[in-house]
Design an enzyme around this catalytic site. Structure first.
Site, short mmCIF file in Angstrom:
data_model
loop_
_atom_site.label_atom_id
_atom_site.label_comp_id
_atom_site.label_asym_id
_atom_site.label_seq_id
_atom_site.Cartn_x
_atom_site.Cartn_y
_atom_site.Cartn_z
N GLU A 15 -5.26 -6.56 -11.85
CA GLU A 15 -6.61 -5.99 -11.77
C GLU A 15 -7.61 -7.11 -11.48
O GLU A 15 -8.04 -7.82 -12.39
CB GLU A 15 -6.97 -5.30 -13.09
N ASP A 44 -11.70 2.41 -16.77
CA ASP A 44 -12.97 1.68 -16.75
C ASP A 44 -13.99 2.32 -15.81
O ASP A 44 -15.13 2.57 -16.18
CB ASP A 44 -12.74 0.22 -16.32
N ASP A 79 -3.97 -7.23 -16.78
CA ASP A 79 -5.38 -6.93 -17.02
C ASP A 79 -6.26 -8.15 -16.80
O ASP A 79 -5.87 -9.28 -17.11
CB ASP A 79 -5.53 -6.42 -18.46
#
Length: 831
Positions: free
Chosen positions: A552, A635, A527
Site C-alpha cells: 500500500e 481507508d 501496510d
C-alpha cells in the site's frame, strides 16, 4: 582377498593342489565391478591348476558364489513426498545390482494414487556373503532421461546388512522414509528358492540401463501393508514389473495377441511393435478408471501431502537453517497465477464490532459464495493483538488471541475452510510501526514482548527494546542504530521500527514464516509501505516465499487550479520505482488508476482515461503485471471515507477494473453489503473476465475517450469490449461481439467463440499423394501480406491487428490512409 572397485564379491570354485607335503585349498574372493553383460570374472596363473596363463583353456571362472553362499531377495518400501509430476523414486547403492552408484542404473520404485506417497521396488537379488551393501534414495525423471539432475537424499549412506541364509534364500523387506536415517527390516526364509534357482534366473542389465530386463522369479512376492506398519506379513501379490526407460521388464509371451494382455488385476497394453505402453500398463486396471475421479483423488492426496509437509516444517522451522526451510516451503507454497487472481478485501473499518467478536466466523459462512463468484484470494485483517481494535497499532505480534476479530483457533479454522475451497489467505502485515506493551525507566512505551507462550523455541524472537526504534523517534531511547530513510514517511501514533537492524529483519522474517506454517497464510499485503524502504519489503518476501504480495503506497496526486491534473505520470512513476526497489517481489495497489477513474466518472470527464501515449493512465498502463486495481478500501471508503469512489458510479468503476489488465481487488461492502443485485452485477463482470481469458497484462486499444464516452477493446485479438459514460456507444460488429453485462452508464461485450472447423473429408484412396490438395474452409480469413508495423492515431497496426479489427473499423482506417497513399503516389510520380 583383493579389490578392483566397489563391493561385488564372488568366491571361486575350490581347487586342490596335490603335493607330497599335503594340499592347500585356495578360495579367491574378488571385488570387481568391471564386468559387462555376458562377461564374468576369471583367475589365471602360473600353475596348471590356474590355467598356466592361458585364459582360453584353464582359467578358473568365478561362478559358484550365488549357489554356495545363498541369496537375499530385497524389496524396498519407501515413504517419499519429494517427487514432482513425471518423477519417480529410485534406489542406488554400492553393489552392481543397485547400480554401483550410477543414477542411470538405479533401481526404480513405483506407486499408485491409492498408496502414494509409499513407493515399492521390485525384488532385487543380492549375494548373501557380500556382508553389507550401502545405498541411498534419490528422485529423478521416471524414464531415467536426466540422471545428472537426480536429487539425492542427504545424510550418511544407509547400510543394508545381509542376513544368514544357510545356502538358501531369504526374503528381506527394508522400510524407510526420505530424509530420516532409520531403516526397518523384515526377513522371511524361503528354502524352496535356493541358490541354484536364484543363480539360474539372476537378472541382466545393459550398460546404459535401457532395454528389456529379465525378471527374477523367486516364488515369493511382497506387498505393501496399506493398513498397518508398511511391510506387515509380506503378503503375496502378482508380479511387480519394473519400469525402465519407457518399457516394462516383462517379455512379450505371445505374438498372437497384438492388443491387450492381462495378468491378474494389471492390464498389459502392447503395441504393434511389441513394446509395452507403460502409461497404460503401470497402474492396475487403468483402462477402467474414471479419469475425472482419478484427478480429484490425486488432488486430495496432493493437498494431504502438502498439509503433512507444512505441519512437519512448522515443527522444524526453528531447528532448520533458514535457507533449507525456505527451499522446502517453496515446494508446498505455490506461486499465484496473476492471470487468474481476483482478490476480495474481507473486512471494513467496523468489522471488528461484527460477529460478536468473531469476524472470522462471518467470513467463514461466505466461503461458498466467494467460490461461486470466482474469488481466488481474501485479504484478511491484521491478525495480531493491537492497541487499536482495527488491528493497525499492533503490539504483541505472536498473540493472535488478542485480536478483536477472533481467536487464533477461529482464524485457523477459517483459513482451512478457504483452502478447502481453493481460496488463498492474504495477511495484512503491519510492520512499519509497533506499539510497546511495557515502559522503559523514562516512561517511554518502547519495550516489546512477543506474546508467544505456546512454543518455547520462539522465546525472545519478538522481544525488543528501544534499540529496535529509529533514531530521532519520540519513543527512542537513543540505543538504535539507524535514522529513518530519506524518503520514509512518518507515523506519529506509534514507534517507527528500524528495518535496517539485522535482528529486526530476522525477527520479522521468523514471524512471517510462522504465519505461513502455523496459521496457514499464503500471501502478504504490506501496510503503509511509504514508512520504510521498499528493499525491506523485497527482503521479507524473499525470506518467507509468499504466493504473492502487494504493498500500500498511497501518495499525493498532482492538482492545479482546475482540480486533478490530467497527467499523473509522476504519481505512477513513484509506484513503478517502489516495485522495482522491491526487486519486483511485490505488486502495488494502483492508486493512480483509482484517483483518475473516480474523477472521470464523478465529473463525466472520460477523456481522463487515456494518457498522451494512448494507454490507460494508471499503473496498469505501464506495469500491469504488478498493478492491483481497486475502487475502495477500509481507508478510502467504509465509515472513514477519506477518498471515496462516487457511490452511484461504483459499478461503472468495477466495469473498468474487471475488464482491464491488472489484478482486480473488490471491497467487502460492495460485494456483501450493497444488495444481491449489486453482487450479481459484479459476479457477471468477473464471469466474462474468466470466460474471455484475458491475461493480467492484456493490451488495451482505446477507441474513444471523449467527455461523455469511453470505449476500449482489451486483449490480442480483442476478447472484451467495454463502454463507459452516458452517451450511447452504438452497436459493434455483431459477427464478432456478443452482449455481456450492462448497467447504468456501462456496457460490456465479449468476443464470440469461433465455430469449430468442419472435419476435412478423407482423401480418395486411389489418389496419389502428389494429387492431394489442402483445401481451406470457405470462412477462413485470407492470409494478409506481411508489412512493417506502422502507427495510426496511436494504434500500432500489424497483419494480426488488422485481422482482429471489425469491418467498420477497417473501412474507417482505409478512409484515413487511402488519401495519404494517393497523395504519396502523385508526389513520387512528380519527382
Amino acid at each position: 582377498s583383493l579389490g578392483l572397485g566397489s563391493q561385488r564379491t564372488r568366491p571361486s570354485a575350490v581347487h586342490k593342489f596335490m603335493a607330497d607335503s599335503g594340499t592347500v585349498a585356495v578360495t579367491f574372493y574378488i571385488e570387481c565391478t568391471q564386468t559387462k553383460p555376458g562377461e564374468a570374472v576369471f583367475i589365471v596363473g602360473s600353475s596348471t591348476e590356474l590355467g598356466a596363463w592361458k585364459p582360453e583353456d584353464q582359467a578358473i571362472r568365478i561362478h559358484k558364489f550365488m549357489a554356495d553362499s545363498g541369496t537375499v531377495a530385497v524389496t524396498f518400501y519407501i515413504e517419499c513426498t519429494q517427487t514432482k509430476p513425471g518423477e519417480a523414486v529410485f534406489i542406488v547403492g554400492s553393489s552392481t545390482e543397485l547400480g554401483a552408484w550410477k543414477p542411470e542404473d538405479a533401481v526404480p520404485c513405483a506407486t499408485t494414487a491409492k498408496v502414494f506417497p509409499n513407493w515399492t521396488s521390485e525384488k532385487i537379488l543380492l549375494p548373501a556373503s557380500v556382508g553389507k551393501v550401502e545405498f541411498k534414495v534419490l528422485v529423478m525423471k521416471a524414464d531415467c532421461s536426466k540422471p545428472g539432475a537426480a536429487r539425492w537424499e542427504g545424510g550418511a549412506n544407509r547400510a543394508l546388512v545381509m542376513p544368514k541364509t544357510n545356502g538358501g534364500q531369504v526374503q528381506l523387506g527394508a522400510s524407510l522414509s526420505w530424509g530420516l536415517p532409520e531403516v526397518t527390516y523384515r526377513t522371511k526364509t524361503d528354502e524352496s528358492a535356493g541358490g541354484g534357482g536364484a543363480s539360474s534366473s539372476s537378472r541382466t542389465r545393459t550398460g546404459s540401463g535401457s532395454g528389456p530386463m529379465a525378471r527374477v522369479e523367486t516364488g515369493v512376492h511382497f506387498a505393501i501393508d496399506e493398513t498397518g506398519d508398511g511391510i506387515a506379513d509380506l503378503k503375496p501379490i502378482t508380479s511387480f514389473n519394473r519400469l525402465r526407460s519407457g518399457t516394462l521388464g516383462m517379455p512379450r509371451t505371445s505374438s498372437a495377441h497384438d492388443g491387450m494382455q492381462r495378468r491378474s488385476s494389471r492390464h498389459l497394453c502392447i503395441g504393434g511393435d511389441g513394446m509395452l505402453n507403460t502409461e497404460m500398463s503401470r497402474t492396475p486396471s487403468l483402462m477402467l478408471i474414471d479419469e475425472m475421479q482419478l484427478e480429484q483423488d490425486c488432488k486430495v492426496y496432493e493437498e494431504k501431502v502438502a498439509k503433512l509437509e507444512r505441519d512437519k516444517l512448522n515443527q522444524m522451522q526453528r531447528r532448520m537453517p533458514s535457507g533449507s526451510l525456505l527451499e522446502s516451503m517453496k515446494e508446498i507454497i505455490e506461486s499465484a497465477d496473476k492471470n487468474k487472481t481476483v482478490m476480495l478485501q474481507g473486512f471494513n473499518w467496523e468489522s471488528w464490532r461484527a460477529g460478536g467478536g468473531d469476524w472470522y466466523s462471518v467470513i467463514g459462512k461466505k466461503v461458498e459464495l466467494l467460490t461461486n463468484l470466482g474469488i481466488t484470494d481474501v485479504w484478511l485483517p491484521p491478525p495480531s493483538q493491537s492497541v487499536a481494535p482495527q488491528g493497525y497499532l499492533p503490539s504483541q505480534l505472536f498473540n493472535l488471541d488478542g485480536s478483536k476479530y477472533g481467536t487464533q483457533a477461529s482464524l485457523q479454522s477459517l483459513i482451512k475452510s478457504m483452502h478447502d475451497a481453493g481460496i488463498r489467505a492474504v495477511a495484512d502485515i503491519v510492520v512499519n510501526h509497533r506499539c510497546g506493551d511495557q515502559q522503559d525507566s523514562q516512561g517511554r512505551w518502547n519495550q516489546f514482548t512477543s506474546g508467544m507462550t505456546a512454543r518455547p523455541s520462539f522465546a525472545g524472537v519478538m522481544d525488543w527494546g528501544g534499540w529496535a526504534i529509529t533514531l530521532g523517534d519520540k519513543f527512542s531511547d537513543g540505543t538504535g542504530e539507524h535514522a529513518p530513510g530519506k524518503y520514509d514517511g512518518k507515523f506519529d501514533a506509534a514507534p517507527d521500527i528500524d528495518h535496517a537492524n539485522k535482528k529486526v529483519q530476522q525477527s520479522i522474517s521468523i514471524w512471517l514464516r510462522w504465519l505461513q506454517l502455523e496459521i496457514g497464510f499464503d500471501a502478504w499485503r504490506f501496510d503503509f509501505v511509504k514508512g520504510y524502504s521498499a528493499e525491506f519489503v523485497g527482503l521479507y518476501c524473499k525470506k518467507s516465499a509468499p504466493a504473492w504480495a502487494v504493498g500500500e503506497l498511497w501518495g499525493d496526486m498532482q492538482y492545479d487550479d482546475n482540480g486533478l491534473c490530467h497527467n499523473q505520470d509522476r504519481h505512477r512513476q513513484d509506484l513503478v520505482n517502489w516495485i522495482n526497489a522491491t526487486d519486483k517481489q511485490s505488486t502495488a495497489f494502483d492508486f493512480t488508476t483509482k484517483g483518475i477513474l473516480q474523477e472521470a466518472v464523478r465529473n463525466c470527464q472520460y477523456w481522463r482515461l487515456k494518457d498522451k501515449d494512448g494507454k490507460p493512465p494508471g499503473l496498469i498502463g505501464w506495469m500491469p503485471k504488478h498493478a492491483v486495481t481497486f475502487i475502495d478500501n477500509h481507508d478510502t471508503g467504509s465509515t472513514q471515507r477519506h477518498w471515496p469512489f462516487p457511490d452511484d458510479k461504483v459499478l461503472v468503476g468495477y466495469a473498468y477494473i474487471i475488464t482491464h489488465p491488472g489484478i482486480p481487488s473488490l471491497f467487502w461492502d460492495h460485494v456483501m453489503d450493497w444488495g444481491e443485485h449489486h453482487r450479481n452485477q459484479i459476479g457477471e463482470l468477473l464471469r466474462v473476465r474468466r470466460e474471455s481469458g484475458i491475461p493480467v497484462d492484456a493490451p488495451v486499444k482505446i477507441q474513444c475517450a471523449d467527455q461523455d464516452l469511453y470505449i476500449a477493446e482489451i486483449g490480442s485479438p480483442p476478447a472484451l469490449r467495454v463502454a463507459l459514460g452516458p452517451r450511447h456507444p452504438g452497436d459493434p460488429d455483431g459477427n464478432y461481439w456478443k452482449n455481456g453485462p450492462a448497467g447504468p452508464q456501462f456496457r460490456v461485450w465479449i468476443h464470440k467463440e469461433s465455430p469449430p472447423a468442419p472435419a476435412p473429408a478423407p482423401a480418395p484412396k486411389e489418389s496419389p499423394k502428389s494429387a492431394m490438395k489442402k483445401n481451406s474452409p470457405k470462412d477462413a480469413p485470407p492470409a494478409l501480406p506481411a508489412f512493417n508495423p506502422i502507427t495510426v492515431d496511436g494504434t500500432k497496426l500489424t497483419p494480426e491487428a488488422l485481422q482482429g479489427m471489425s469491418k467498420k473499423d477497417l473501412e474507417a482506417l482505409v478512409g484515413k490512409i487511402d488519401p495519404v497513399v494517393q497523395a504519396a503516389k502523385k508526389a513520387a510520380a512528380s519527382k
